[in-house]
Design an enzyme around this catalytic site. Structure first.
Site, mmCIF file in Angstrom:
data_model
loop_
_atom_site.group_PDB
_atom_site.id
_atom_site.type_symbol
_atom_site.label_atom_id
_atom_site.label_comp_id
_atom_site.label_asym_id
_atom_site.label_seq_id
_atom_site.Cartn_x
_atom_site.Cartn_y
_atom_site.Cartn_z
ATOM 1 N N ASN A 98 0.864 -1.186 0.000
ATOM 2 C CA ASN A 98 0.000 0.000 0.000
ATOM 3 C C ASN A 98 0.896 1.230 0.000
ATOM 4 O OD1 ASN A 98 -2.061 -1.810 0.272
ATOM 5 N ND2 ASN A 98 -2.798 -1.059 2.248
ATOM 6 N N GLU A 118 -3.227 -1.027 -2.338
ATOM 7 C CA GLU A 118 -3.920 0.261 -2.111
ATOM 8 C C GLU A 118 -3.070 1.387 -2.644
ATOM 9 O OE1 GLU A 118 -5.246 1.354 1.841
ATOM 10 O OE2 GLU A 118 -5.910 -0.709 2.211
ATOM 11 N N TYR A 140 0.976 5.503 -0.491
ATOM 12 C CA TYR A 140 0.282 6.783 -0.665
ATOM 13 C C TYR A 140 1.245 7.930 -0.937
ATOM 14 C CZ TYR A 140 -4.021 4.460 0.522
ATOM 15 O OH TYR A 140 -5.103 3.614 0.475
#
Ligand code: FCB
Length: 474
Positions: free
Chosen positions: A295, A375, A297
């Protein structure tokens, strides 16, 4: 105009959600409180006091939601099962709770969408927290039993199983920072929770593998790229080492090498980690896995000197939170001057390429573990026009740029097998409540109406073409 860039033939496109963030039905069919139900009631812990009682009402609307996934052309859907729904109070398994997931899986299979199941996305039954939660070694064994019960119910139709989502969050952010449920604030507790989560992962992987050697088993970690502000200053370099150690390597090294990193053990000496590690634990944690979910970001730029204009980080709750890092008290984050999402997270797609290359080089490349981006996504302050359209060019740009970063990693030889956008739906963003929207589908929380945003249409076009097409906005 840039030319189209194709994805490998077997590359999977999906979207992700998590139980507490979308399901609602918090008190139905036998479900009892999880730590998030409790935490959302703590004054000042969540913006606006929001909770997941109703959320996106997905528990009742899952058929429509799966139909929407079909319209978008998703090949796979990553969701989590709620431990508190499956095993209320950590006691007897609940047939009604399991039946919900069984119906959801049937619906997905009928729509030709591969179910990608995550067993733990942070919603520990409150009763187990009352017995010590993840600081209690017994919780790791309870997790294995829960994993087997879910497999008993769904194993005939689900072949991709993720044990944990982002154990960094469910240990350090939850037991050390206190920013997430259960909101404890102790360095020792975060370390013990981190170890027991890893142990739970290892126990569950072994038990599931014994049940069915053909399962695709894995874990999802949130990983970052930590860079020193000035690579020639030892203080900055040490700051980056600490963040990398306590964010990435604390989890990667036990899983892939069967050991905690020596420098991290040195940094956290005296905080009780030694006493929770029993003989054999690390061998138990180091189970061969088929999939590592990454994941991503944003990255971080760090220093031992404070930034002049730091970016606000966690949700501005009135309840005070601590640093999540057990041994990085003198480390400061600096802005890199990149564009920001509504979370104040810097948009840094090149970091994803670099991260995938590093994980491949140092951990998975030599193994049989495949990499997936499980993600990646962005919150923006969406504007709904009079005709109901959400023209979220910023999110569509974010998605395209990060898919490009995945292709860059693939082009450089990294075997990345899929990508899940976070999130399918706008949903309950933990301590931010409903204030932040990550969805490619808008949810009107008053009416529960779903509207595919422009970013959703852009993603559907990419999936249809199996290639990065020039942006809708160009
Ligand atoms: C991740 C979580 C997910 C969501 C996104 C924005 O850390 O796994 O539930 O909150 O961040």
């Amino acid at each position: 105009m840039t030319s189209a860039r194709p994805f490998p033939r077997d590359f999977l496109f999906g979207a992700a959600t998590a139980a507490y963030q979308i399901e609602g039905a918090a008190h139905e069919d036998g479900r009892t409180d999880s730590i998030w139900d409790t935490f959302s009631r703590v004054p000042g812990a969540v913006i606006n006091g929001d909770n997941g009682d109703v959320a996106c009402d997905h528990y009742h609307r899952y058929r429509d939601d799966v139909a929407l996934m079909g319209e978008l052309g998703l090949q796979t859907y990553r969701f989590s099962t709620s431990w508190a729904r499956v095993q209320p109070d950590g006691g007897a398994f609940n047939p009604l709770g399991l039946d919900f997931y069984s119906r959801l899986v049937d619906e997905l299979v009928a729509a030709n969408i591969k179910p990608w199941l995550t067993l733990y996305h942070w919603d520990l039954p409150q009763t187990l927290e009352d017995q010590g939660g993840w600081t209690n070694r017994d919780t790791a064994e309870r997790f294995r039993d829960y994993a087997l019960a879910v497999h008993d119910a769904l194993g005939d139709r689900v072949d991709i199983w993720t044990t944990l989502n982002e154990p960094w969050c469910s240990s350090f952010l939850s037991y050390t920072a206190g920013a997430h449920a259960p909101g404890r604030q102790s360095k020792e507790a975060g370390l013990a929770a981190g170890h027991h989560l890893l142990l739970g992962h290892g126990l569950a992987v072994q038990a599931l593998r014994e049940r069915d050697p053909n399962l695709n088993l894995g874990i999802t970690l949130n990983l970052t790229v930590a860079k020193p502000v000035d690579p020639t200053r030892p203080g900055d370099v040490d700051a980056a080492r600490r963040i990398d150690g306590q964010f990435n390597r604390f989890f990667l090294d036990p899983i892939f090498r069967g050991e905690y990193p020596a420098d991290v053990l040195h940094d956290v000496a005296g905080l009780g980690l030694d006493s929770v590690i029993h003989d054999g634990d690390l061998a138990q944690i180091r189970q061969p896995i088929d999939a590592l979910g990454v994941n991503y970001y944003h990255g971080e730029l760090v220093s031992d000197r404070a930034a002049q204009h730091p970016l606000p980080g966690e949700a501005p709750t009135t309840r005070v939170v601590h640093s999540p890092f057990p041994a990085a008290d003198g480390v400061f984050h600096h802005p890199q001057g990149l564009n920001l999402t509504a979370m104040n997270w810097e948009v840094q797609p090149a970091g994803l390429t670099e991260l995938l290359q590093r994980v491949d080089r140092e951990y998975t490349g030599a193994s049989t573990t495949s990499l997936y981006v499980t993600e990646n996504g962005a919150a923006y302050d969406d504007v709904v026009s009079d005709d109901g359209r959400v023209a979220d060019a910023d999110r569509a740009d974010f998605l395209t740029a990060h898919l490009g970063a995945v292709l860059d990693a693939i082009d450089s030889g990294v075997d990345v097998k899929g990508y899940f956008y976070w999130s399918l739906l706008d949903n309950y963003e933990w301590a931010w409540g409903y204030a932040k929207r990550f969805g490619i589908v808008r949810v009107d929380y008053g009416t529960q109406q779903r509207t595919v945003k422009d970013s959703g249409h852009a993603y559907a076009a990419i999936i249809r073409n199996r290639s990065l097409v020039p942006m809708l906005t160009e």
